[in-house]
Design a protein around this motif. Structure first.
Motif, PDB file in Angstrom:
ATOM      1  N   TYR A   1      -3.637  -5.235  -6.653  1.00  0.00           N
ATOM      2  CA  TYR A   1      -3.883  -4.139  -7.595  1.00  0.00           C
ATOM      3  C   TYR A   1      -3.153  -4.262  -8.932  1.00  0.00           C
ATOM      4  N   ALA A   2      -1.994  -4.899  -8.972  1.00  0.00           N
ATOM      5  CA  ALA A   2      -1.175  -4.893 -10.196  1.00  0.00           C
ATOM      6  C   ALA A   2      -1.705  -5.865 -11.239  1.00  0.00           C
TER       7      ALA A   2
ATOM      8  N   LEU B   1       4.460   1.226 -10.578  1.00  0.00           N
ATOM      9  CA  LEU B   1       4.460   1.371  -9.128  1.00  0.00           C
ATOM     10  C   LEU B   1       5.569   0.544  -8.491  1.00  0.00           C
ATOM     11  N   VAL B   2       6.547   1.214  -7.916  1.00  0.00           N
ATOM     12  CA  VAL B   2       7.588   0.550  -7.128  1.00  0.00           C
ATOM     13  C   VAL B   2       7.061   0.433  -5.703  1.00  0.00           C
ATOM     14  N   GLU B   3       7.005  -0.778  -5.193  1.00  0.00           N
ATOM     15  CA  GLU B   3       6.376  -0.969  -3.879  1.00  0.00           C
ATOM     16  C   GLU B   3       6.898  -2.250  -3.235  1.00  0.00           C
TER      17      GLU B   3
ATOM     18  N   TYR C   1       1.651  -1.735 -13.470  1.00  0.00           N
ATOM     19  CA  TYR C   1       2.822  -2.601 -13.373  1.00  0.00           C
ATOM     20  C   TYR C   1       3.487  -2.410 -12.017  1.00  0.00           C
ATOM     21  N   GLY C   2       3.624  -3.485 -11.272  1.00  0.00           N
ATOM     22  CA  GLY C   2       4.356  -3.447 -10.019  1.00  0.00           C
ATOM     23  C   GLY C   2       5.820  -3.782 -10.266  1.00  0.00           C
TER      24      GLY C   2
ATOM     25  N   GLU D   1       7.603   3.907  -4.425  1.00  0.00           N
ATOM     26  CA  GLU D   1       7.403   3.555  -3.015  1.00  0.00           C
ATOM     27  C   GLU D   1       6.603   4.611  -2.253  1.00  0.00           C
ATOM     28  N   PRO D   2       5.361   4.861  -2.654  1.00  0.00           N
ATOM     29  CA  PRO D   2       4.582   5.942  -2.051  1.00  0.00           C
ATOM     30  C   PRO D   2       4.153   5.683  -0.617  1.00  0.00           C
ATOM     31  N   THR D   3       4.232   4.434  -0.149  1.00  0.00           N
ATOM     32  CA  THR D   3       3.739   4.131   1.196  1.00  0.00           C
ATOM     33  C   THR D   3       4.854   3.755   2.162  1.00  0.00           C
TER      34      THR D   3
END
Length: 280
Positions: free
Chosen positions: A212-213, A201-203, A35-36, A172-174
């Motif tokens: 990807y989501a 995934l928070v992005e 999930y984004g 927000e890993p990136t």
């Protein structure tokens, strides 16, 4: 539907604040999906992560209304530390996740297992396995603080994955990584998806989420304004009026449609765009 996370009319307000950070949201998440979570600053993304992890209100205090269920069990019924085995969390800045007490990447990845009293033989087996999956085995003897940002983030991911949680919350890993580091982290996220983990995934990089989501949640001002399959949500041009970024290919596709041309569908990824635009 195999629901693993459910919010029912959830409102949460931090201490000493006048308005809730999360406002009356309800949704379900299925096991094994990615999930984004998107939205502008102050949308409530990090607070949503804290609620899923059980940190709000147990750590941050404040007032929680409504119900949150993790694996069909009310979050209030979990004992202290119980959720940490079920839910893994990866910080925005990997520097904050590295313990600082271990001199090698191998020891850093093994640290959590040591704290849980896992037998040494099993620790070695699990650590080597997860280091291979996250492509950091060659870094095993290096000091974690001597690594690049992308390498550190992969170490942080490995240190969580080795604990074998059912759910991974990644905030927000990136955000602090260059394109090469970002690509390396998303390779790991792809591997998580293939392992059938449930990933939240928070992005901000919506072009990567498009690839990807499985589903997208859109937050604004603490409210959930949209939730659905990534193809449906990330082609909704009206969301741009809410300050939501859309993938570049979706914006281009909408512009082509608005010019009078017909498309089979609005693309959200480069691969889709190449296939759809080849009809011209």
């Amino acid at each position: 539907m195999d629901t693993i996370i459910e919010f029912k009319n959830v409102t949460y307000q931090y201490p000493l604040t006048k308005i809730p950070a999360i406002k009356n949201i309800s949704f379900q998440m299925e096991k094994g999906k990615l999930y984004g979570v998107i939205g502008g600053n102050g949308a409530g993304k990090t607070t949503l992560c804290a609620l899923i992890r059980g940190f709000a209100p147990s750590f941050f205090k404040g007032e929680l209304q409504g119900e949150i269920f993790i694996d069909k069990k009310n979050i209030k019924q979990y004992q202290n530390g119980e959720l940490s085995l079920k839910i893994g969390y990866v910080f925005q800045n990997p520097f904050n996740q590295i313990s600082g007490v271990k001199d090698s990447v191998f020891e850093e990845v093994a640290y959590g297992l040591e704290n849980f009293g896992v037998p040494m033989a099993e620790i070695e087996e699990r650590v080597v396995s997860i280091m291979k999956k996250t492509d950091i085995l060659s870094l095993a003897e290096k000091n974690p603080f001597d690594l690049s940002g992308g390498q550190q983030q992969r170490v942080a991911l490995a240190s969580i994955l080795v604990l074998e949680p059912d759910i991974l919350v990644i905030d927000e890993p990136t955000s602090q990584l260059d394109p090469e580091g970002t690509e390396s982290v998303f390779r790991v996220i792809k591997a998580m998806k293939e392992m059938k983990k449930t990933v939240i995934l928070v992005e901000h990089k919506v072009d990567l989420l498009a690839e990807y989501a499985d589903e997208i949640l859109v937050l604004k001002g603490g409210e959930l304004i949209r939730k659905g399959k990534n193809q449906e949500v990330l082609t909704d041009i009206s969301l741009m009026e809410e300050g939501v970024l859309l993938p570049q290919m979706a914006i281009l596709g909408n512009m082509i449609v608005q010019s009078g041309r017909k498309l089979q569908e609005i693309p959200i990824t480069q691969k889709q765009a190449e296939r759809i635009f080849s009809q011209f």
